[in-house]
Design a protein around this motif. Structure first.
Motif, PDB file in Angstrom:
ATOM      1  N   GLY B 226      26.717  31.407  54.510  1.00 48.65           N
ATOM      2  CA  GLY B 226      25.988  32.353  53.671  1.00 48.65           C
ATOM      3  C   GLY B 226      25.912  31.814  52.258  1.00 48.65           C
ATOM      4  N   THR B 227      25.353  32.620  51.345  1.00 51.36           N
ATOM      5  CA  THR B 227      25.368  32.207  49.946  1.00 51.36           C
ATOM      6  C   THR B 227      26.784  32.417  49.423  1.00 51.36           C
ATOM      7  N   PRO B 228      27.193  31.752  48.355  1.00 50.21           N
ATOM      8  CA  PRO B 228      28.540  31.980  47.820  1.00 50.21           C
ATOM      9  C   PRO B 228      28.781  33.459  47.503  1.00 50.21           C
ATOM     10  N   ARG B 229      27.745  34.122  46.966  1.00 51.70           N
ATOM     11  CA  ARG B 229      27.906  35.534  46.613  1.00 51.70           C
ATOM     12  C   ARG B 229      28.107  36.381  47.875  1.00 51.70           C
ATOM     13  N   ASP B 230      27.297  36.092  48.917  1.00 49.52           N
ATOM     14  CA  ASP B 230      27.418  36.844  50.180  1.00 49.52           C
ATOM     15  C   ASP B 230      28.813  36.683  50.771  1.00 49.52           C
ATOM     16  N   LEU B 231      29.284  35.448  50.762  1.00 47.65           N
ATOM     17  CA  LEU B 231      30.601  35.201  51.359  1.00 47.65           C
ATOM     18  C   LEU B 231      31.691  35.913  50.577  1.00 47.65           C
ATOM     19  N   GLY B 232      31.557  35.895  49.239  1.00 48.94           N
ATOM     20  CA  GLY B 232      32.548  36.580  48.403  1.00 48.94           C
ATOM     21  C   GLY B 232      32.525  38.068  48.636  1.00 48.94           C
ATOM     22  N   SER B 233      31.336  38.611  48.886  1.00 48.54           N
ATOM     23  CA  SER B 233      31.222  40.067  49.052  1.00 48.54           C
ATOM     24  C   SER B 233      31.784  40.536  50.381  1.00 48.54           C
ATOM     25  N   ARG B 234      32.125  39.577  51.272  1.00 48.07           N
ATOM     26  CA  ARG B 234      32.721  39.979  52.543  1.00 48.07           C
ATOM     27  C   ARG B 234      34.063  40.664  52.331  1.00 48.07           C
ATOM     28  N   PHE B 235      34.606  40.534  51.114  1.00 46.75           N
ATOM     29  CA  PHE B 235      35.859  41.238  50.810  1.00 46.75           C
ATOM     30  C   PHE B 235      35.579  42.666  50.355  1.00 46.75           C
ATOM     31  N   GLY B 236      34.306  43.106  50.397  1.00 48.64           N
ATOM     32  CA  GLY B 236      33.949  44.449  49.961  1.00 48.64           C
ATOM     33  C   GLY B 236      34.115  44.555  48.456  1.00 48.64           C
ATOM     34  N   PRO B 237      34.525  45.697  47.966  1.00 45.91           N
ATOM     35  CA  PRO B 237      34.636  45.866  46.518  1.00 45.91           C
ATOM     36  C   PRO B 237      35.937  45.310  45.952  1.00 45.91           C
ATOM     37  N   ALA B 238      36.638  44.413  46.712  1.00 50.89           N
ATOM     38  CA  ALA B 238      37.949  43.947  46.271  1.00 50.89           C
ATOM     39  C   ALA B 238      37.849  43.135  44.977  1.00 50.89           C
ATOM     40  N   THR B 239      38.935  43.231  44.203  1.00 56.02           N
ATOM     41  CA  THR B 239      39.086  42.420  42.998  1.00 56.02           C
ATOM     42  C   THR B 239      40.455  41.757  43.110  1.00 56.02           C
ATOM     43  N   PHE B 240      40.567  40.580  42.502  1.00 52.79           N
ATOM     44  CA  PHE B 240      41.861  39.894  42.549  1.00 52.79           C
ATOM     45  C   PHE B 240      42.522  39.912  41.186  1.00 52.79           C
ATOM     46  N   VAL B 241      43.829  40.175  41.202  1.00 55.69           N
ATOM     47  CA  VAL B 241      44.626  40.120  39.975  1.00 55.69           C
ATOM     48  C   VAL B 241      45.657  39.012  40.172  1.00 55.69           C
ATOM     49  N   GLU B 242      45.612  38.050  39.289  1.00 55.59           N
ATOM     50  CA  GLU B 242      46.564  36.932  39.373  1.00 55.59           C
ATOM     51  C   GLU B 242      47.544  37.022  38.230  1.00 55.59           C
ATOM     52  N   PHE B 243      48.798  36.691  38.461  1.00 56.09           N
ATOM     53  CA  PHE B 243      49.821  36.658  37.407  1.00 56.09           C
ATOM     54  C   PHE B 243      51.032  35.869  37.907  1.00 56.09           C
ATOM     55  N   GLU B 244      51.990  35.674  36.984  1.00 57.84           N
ATOM     56  CA  GLU B 244      53.232  35.001  37.377  1.00 57.84           C
ATOM     57  C   GLU B 244      54.376  35.986  37.281  1.00 57.84           C
ATOM     58  N   LEU B 245      55.236  35.927  38.305  1.00 57.68           N
ATOM     59  CA  LEU B 245      56.332  36.889  38.418  1.00 57.68           C
ATOM     60  C   LEU B 245      57.566  36.160  38.917  1.00 57.68           C
ATOM     61  N   PRO B 246      58.755  36.427  38.301  1.00 52.02           N
ATOM     62  CA  PRO B 246      59.969  35.790  38.822  1.00 52.02           C
ATOM     63  C   PRO B 246      60.162  36.128  40.301  1.00 52.02           C
ATOM     64  N   SER B 247      60.520  35.119  41.088  1.00 56.03           N
ATOM     65  CA  SER B 247      60.572  35.262  42.549  1.00 56.03           C
ATOM     66  C   SER B 247      61.410  36.440  43.052  1.00 56.03           C
ATOM     67  N   PRO B 248      62.562  36.747  42.449  1.00 55.27           N
ATOM     68  CA  PRO B 248      63.392  37.838  42.998  1.00 55.27           C
ATOM     69  C   PRO B 248      62.674  39.192  43.041  1.00 55.27           C
ATOM     70  N   PHE B 249      61.616  39.366  42.231  1.00 57.90           N
ATOM     71  CA  PHE B 249      60.949  40.672  42.188  1.00 57.90           C
ATOM     72  C   PHE B 249      59.792  40.766  43.177  1.00 57.90           C
ATOM     73  N   LEU B 250      59.569  39.668  43.900  1.00 55.02           N
ATOM     74  CA  LEU B 250      58.390  39.612  44.766  1.00 55.02           C
ATOM     75  C   LEU B 250      58.465  40.623  45.907  1.00 55.02           C
ATOM     76  N   SER B 251      59.646  40.749  46.523  1.00 59.77           N
ATOM     77  CA  SER B 251      59.763  41.662  47.668  1.00 59.77           C
ATOM     78  C   SER B 251      59.573  43.104  47.230  1.00 59.77           C
ATOM     79  N   ALA B 252      60.048  43.429  46.036  1.00 61.84           N
ATOM     80  CA  ALA B 252      59.877  44.797  45.539  1.00 61.84           C
ATOM     81  C   ALA B 252      58.399  45.093  45.320  1.00 61.84           C
ATOM     82  N   LEU B 253      57.682  44.100  44.784  1.00 60.10           N
ATOM     83  CA  LEU B 253      56.251  44.306  44.539  1.00 60.10           C
ATOM     84  C   LEU B 253      55.500  44.432  45.868  1.00 60.10           C
TER      85      LEU B 253
END
Lengths: 380, 317
Positions: B226-253
């Motif tokens: 598909g087009t890049p936009r079409d393929l990206g939209s396959r996630f529906g209205p999803a948005t991604f949030v990226e950040f860095e977090l100390p590993s020990p807190f990952l399971s809680a998140l």
């Protein structure tokens, strides 16, 4: 055709710019000839085996008697058969051709009235044909001369055929004998070595390395055909070979005063055959080797026996039987023997047709093998 | 998220297609390198074929370049059905190979002269050297060029015959960012001139920035296109949030946002459906624990996310 030319030019440029190629393909043959010429230039080449033929036109018994004397044990002569069923004139023509092409060192021509004249007490004359300016031929002619004179002087008396000695005159046909210097002998060998090394090493170096490094993959993503590519390699090698031959010839001519008639038709034929055989061997190595290391190993495996059992640098005499078989199967042996004979540098131990046939067999065998096995792009 | 199997290769209008492939197959022993691939490439577009190493994309491209012979399948190139790509088609193709090379002891201008001799017609070498910024290296031996310069020479050779269809395998590999953008400009110009470009690349941002159509390949098959936009939209209205977090807190998140988190070391990728609500919840969760979410970034799904979702692997794995 422009693709063939462009590839040949690329082949030449690479061989000039790459240090290893520059040394081995361009400089080494000159250094080798310079070394051998400087050290052994004035030495003479030995000759142990003399090949003669007899044209017996005599219908009486004495011509055959004389012929039988030639094959007595102890004489360094080997009789070379001439074709049967020829007319007397045809036999003489054949004999002259055999001398000119170096198939035999000398020919003894017994005239038709040989027996009749001797038995009637008259003098008779035989002719000895041999090649101008060739040491082996002169030696053979001298031996034939001695035998004929002895036959005339003593053998007839001892056999009781005549009551007194009958002088038998010998007329020599040919020039004054001269010796062949080692540098003259070795120069064709060095040229053959240069052609062999170029074919055996540079062709696989170009094809296999180019295949390995992705160069061929890039070439064959264009409309370039396999035939054009091989044609380019062949033309490039031909140009390189022409320069090599010229350079070695020039060094021999101006540094060692070697004057060889390279442009004789038979000489050119052998040169062409030597080039084609070397190229064919290079294609065989390229077709069989899986990678460049394998190609170099295979090329070395062929190079050493081909060179050293090919009589390129010294005459091959007195070899043990197994080595004699290898020598006889070696295309370089026949190229060297046939080419030297065509240049007036001795007489071949093999007939001309065999000297042409053996390299041709290698060439065709190699060509068929290459066409069946060679690939330019891996994993098609 | 929809399953990869929901997407089927779509063959475009045959009239506009410069290349159409149906059910292409190539097997090496027991390995099905290309397993029934079908797609179409429209004239005047940039088409990208993406896939992890071993997906079969190089075999596919090399069949289309005439370097390999397919076991079966149908290829229609420039409107002509062929069983294999031969010299007549190659004369109209430009090729930049990932593992191609040039004679190391030839000069740059000699390489171009050599390749011009393989084509019935060719562009002036000086013009191409200027286009790829190698004019000053015209007399340099190939062996003295840097990786990036060799890549630009490969591009110049690919453009030598003024091709209608260009196959470019990793065209910007080894280039610095400035040179990469320069190549992108060249490719966009070529598209504007009506040329068709078939691209394979590891750089997702390159595929996104350039492609009109993307095919994703894995295990010898096309799994999405598909087009890049079409393929990206396959996630529906999803948005991604990226950040860095100390590993020990990952399971809680992960407990707070079940099934929506992917982590690579301290780098966390959170897929959210309602950005306002979920971002607020995330910031509150961090504040309660006195955590700083370093390098916080909010973005739309990209091809890398699509690729990861479909194959379970990153493109460079």
């Amino acid at each position: 055709m422009k693709g063939v030319w462009a590839l040949a030019l690329a082949f030449l440029r690479t061989s000039v710019r790459e240090r290893n190629a520059l040394f081995w393909f361009w400089l080494f043959p000159l250094l080798l000839l310079a070394f051998l010429g400087a050290v052994f230039g004035r030495a003479e080449r030995g000759e142990l085996d003399l090949i003669v033929a007899v044209v017996n036109l005599d219908s009486g018994p004495l011509g055959g008697e004389l012929q039988r004397v030639l094959v007595q044990p102890g004489l360094p002569l080997r009789l070379h058969p001439l074709p049967l069923g020829e007319s007397p004139e045809g036999l003489v023509v054949q004999a002259r051709r055999a001398v000119e092409e170096g198939e035999v060192h000398a020919v003894l021509l017994i005239p038709s009235d040989f027996s009749a004249r001797l038995l009637s007490g008259e003098s008779a004359q035989v002719e000895i044909l041999y090649r101008r300016g060739e040491a082996g031929a002169s030696t053979a002619a001298a031996i034939l001369n001695e035998i004929a004179e002895e036959f005339g002087r003593a053998l007839l008396v001892r056999a009781g055929v005549v009551r007194k000695e009958v002088p038998l005159w010998v007329r020599r046909v040919g020039g004054e004998p001269r010796t062949v210097r080692y540098v003259e002998f070795v120069l064709p060998g060095v040229i053959l070595m240069a052609l062999l090394v170029t074919g055996l090493f540079s062709v696989p170096d170009v094809i296999v390395l180019a295949k390995e490094s992705g160069v061929l993959r890039r070439y064959f993503a264009t409309p370039l055909s396999g035939g054009t590519y091989l044609g380019g390699c062949a033309l490039g090698m031909a140009l390189l070979g022409a320069v090599q031959v010229s350079a070695v010839w020039a060094l021999g001519r101006f540094a060692f005063d070697v004057r060889l008639p390279l442009l004789r038709p038979l000489s050119l034929l052998f040169l062409l055959l030597a080039f084609a055989t070397s190229l064919g061997l290079g294609f065989v190595v390229s077709a069989l080797a899986r990678n460049s290391a394998g190609a170099m190993a295979l090329a070395n495996l062929l190079n050493l026996p081909l060179q050293f059992l090919g009589g390129l640098y010294f005459p091959l005499t007195g070899l043990p039987a197994p080595l004699r078989i290898l020598m006889a199967a070696n295309p370089l042996t026949h190229l060297a023997e046939g080419w030297r004979a065509s240049l007036g540098l001795g007489t071949s131990a093999f007939p001309l047709w065999l000297n042409l046939l053996v390299p041709l067999l290698w060439l065709f065998g190699g060509g068929i093998l290459s066409l069946r096995r060679i690939t330019f792009v891996e994993g098609r | 998220m929809s399953s990869p199997r929901d997407l089927r290769p779509t063959l475009h209008s045959p009239v506009a297609s410069v290349l159409r492939v149906r059910d292409l197959r190539k097997t090496y022993g027991s390995v099905r390198a290309v397993d029934g691939v079908s797609f179409a490439v429209e004239r005047g577009t940039i088409f990208s074929l993406l896939g992890p190493n071993g997906a079969g994309k190089t075999t596919t491209v090399e069949i289309l370049e005439g370097l390999r012979i397919p076991d079966s399948g149908e290829i229609e190139l420039f409107g002509e059905k062929v069983t294999r790509v031969g010299p007549a088609q190659k004369a109209r193709l430009g090729v930049l190979l990932q593992e191609g090379a040039f004679e190391p002891y030839l000069q740059v201008r000699e390489v171009l002269a050599l390749f011009s001799a393989f084509f019935p017609k060719s562009r002036p070498p000086a013009e191409l050297l200027a286009l790829v910024g190698l004019t000053e290296k015209a007399k340099a031996l190939v062996r003295t060029l840097s990786g990036g310069q060799k890549q630009r020479l490969a591009l110049a050779v690919a453009l030598l015959n003024d091709p209608e269809l260009l196959f470019l395998d990793e065209p910007t590999s080894g280039l610095d960012p400035q040179a990469r953008h320069h190549v992108w400009d060249i490719l966009r110009d070529l598209r504007a001139q009506g040329k068709t470009i078939f691209l394979t690349t590891h750089y997702m941002e390159e595929a996104e920035a350039l492609s009109d159509w993307v095919c994703i390949m894995d295990h010898g098959r096309i799994i999405a296109e598909g087009t890049p936009r079409d393929l990206g939209s396959r996630f529906g209205p999803a948005t991604f949030v990226e950040f860095e977090l100390p590993s020990p807190f990952l399971s809680a998140l992960s407990g707070r946002f079940p099934g929506k988190i992917r982590a690579d070391g301290e780098h966390v990728l959170l897929e959210v459906q309602d950005l306002t609500q979920d971002l607020s919840a995330l910031l509150s969760w961090a504040a309660e624990r006195g955590l700083s979410l370093r390098n916080l970034l909010v973005r739309q799904p990209n091809l890398e996310d699509v690729f990861l979702a479909l194959t379970g692997r990153r493109l460079r794995d």
